[in-house]
Design a protein around this motif. Structure first.
Motif, mmCIF file in Angstrom:
data_model
loop_
_atom_site.group_PDB
_atom_site.id
_atom_site.type_symbol
_atom_site.label_atom_id
_atom_site.label_comp_id
_atom_site.label_asym_id
_atom_site.label_seq_id
_atom_site.Cartn_x
_atom_site.Cartn_y
_atom_site.Cartn_z
ATOM 1 N N VAL A 19 0.673 -1.306 0.017
ATOM 2 C CA VAL A 19 -0.052 -0.059 0.009
ATOM 3 C C VAL A 19 0.719 1.192 0.036
ATOM 4 C CG1 VAL A 19 -1.599 1.319 1.289
ATOM 5 C CG2 VAL A 19 -2.053 -1.181 0.986
ATOM 6 N N SER A 20 1.763 1.300 0.780
ATOM 7 C CA SER A 20 2.824 2.421 0.835
ATOM 8 C C SER A 20 3.467 2.603 -0.460
ATOM 9 C CB SER A 20 3.846 2.318 2.008
ATOM 10 O OG SER A 20 4.842 1.396 1.878
ATOM 11 N N ALA A 22 2.272 1.970 -3.424
ATOM 12 C CA ALA A 22 1.386 2.334 -4.475
ATOM 13 C C ALA A 22 0.970 3.683 -4.346
ATOM 14 C CB ALA A 22 -0.053 1.451 -4.152
ATOM 15 N N PHE A 23 1.073 4.132 -3.170
ATOM 16 C CA PHE A 23 0.956 5.851 -2.938
ATOM 17 C C PHE A 23 2.205 6.380 -3.326
ATOM 18 C CE2 PHE A 23 -2.657 4.260 -0.678
ATOM 19 C CZ PHE A 23 -3.616 4.937 -1.146
ATOM 20 N N ALA A 24 3.547 5.933 -3.265
ATOM 21 C CA ALA A 24 4.540 6.553 -3.287
ATOM 22 C C ALA A 24 4.975 6.976 -4.790
ATOM 23 C CB ALA A 24 5.709 5.960 -2.658
ATOM 24 N N THR A 25 4.531 5.871 -5.582
ATOM 25 C CA THR A 25 5.030 6.036 -7.078
ATOM 26 C C THR A 25 4.032 7.280 -7.471
ATOM 27 O OG1 THR A 25 3.055 4.785 -7.686
ATOM 28 C CG2 THR A 25 5.141 3.827 -7.379
ATOM 29 N N ASN A 26 4.714 8.001 -8.593
ATOM 30 C CA ASN A 26 4.193 9.203 -9.217
ATOM 31 C C ASN A 26 4.400 9.185 -10.584
ATOM 32 O OD1 ASN A 26 3.219 11.773 -9.452
ATOM 33 N ND2 ASN A 26 4.742 12.856 -8.626
ATOM 34 N N SER A 27 3.364 9.259 -11.265
ATOM 35 C CA SER A 27 3.371 9.247 -12.913
ATOM 36 C C SER A 27 3.863 10.833 -13.215
ATOM 37 C CB SER A 27 2.167 8.991 -13.305
ATOM 38 O OG SER A 27 2.350 8.991 -14.974
#
Length: 81
Positions: A19-20, A22-27
């Protein structure tokens, strides 16, 4: 005792990490959908980068076919500089 703790803690840790991440990636790139007309298959969609837009000097093409913002020739023909 150890196996009970590992059987509970390890999956919980994996889920928290997933989960962490998933939120840490940035397109960073904004891809958009463009449309072109193929005489055999009709209107087709293709993903393009942000280099094509409504203004510019050169036509945006995919396999030699003009790209449009919507699947109709009355829509905006996409162009690039």
């Amino acid at each position: 005792m150890k196996t009970k703790v590992f059987k509970f803690i390890l999956p919980l840790l994996v889920i928290v990490m997933a989960v962490s991440f998933a939120f840490a990636t940035n397109s960073t790139s904004d891809n958009q959908i463009a449309h072109y007309f193929d005489p055999l298959f009709g209107w087709q969609s293709v993903v393009i980068g942000d280099e094509c837009g409504p203004v510019g000097e050169n036509a945006c093409e995919f396999m030699g076919k003009q790209l449009y913002s919507q699947p109709t020739t009355e829509s905006i023909a996409l162009r690039k500089d």
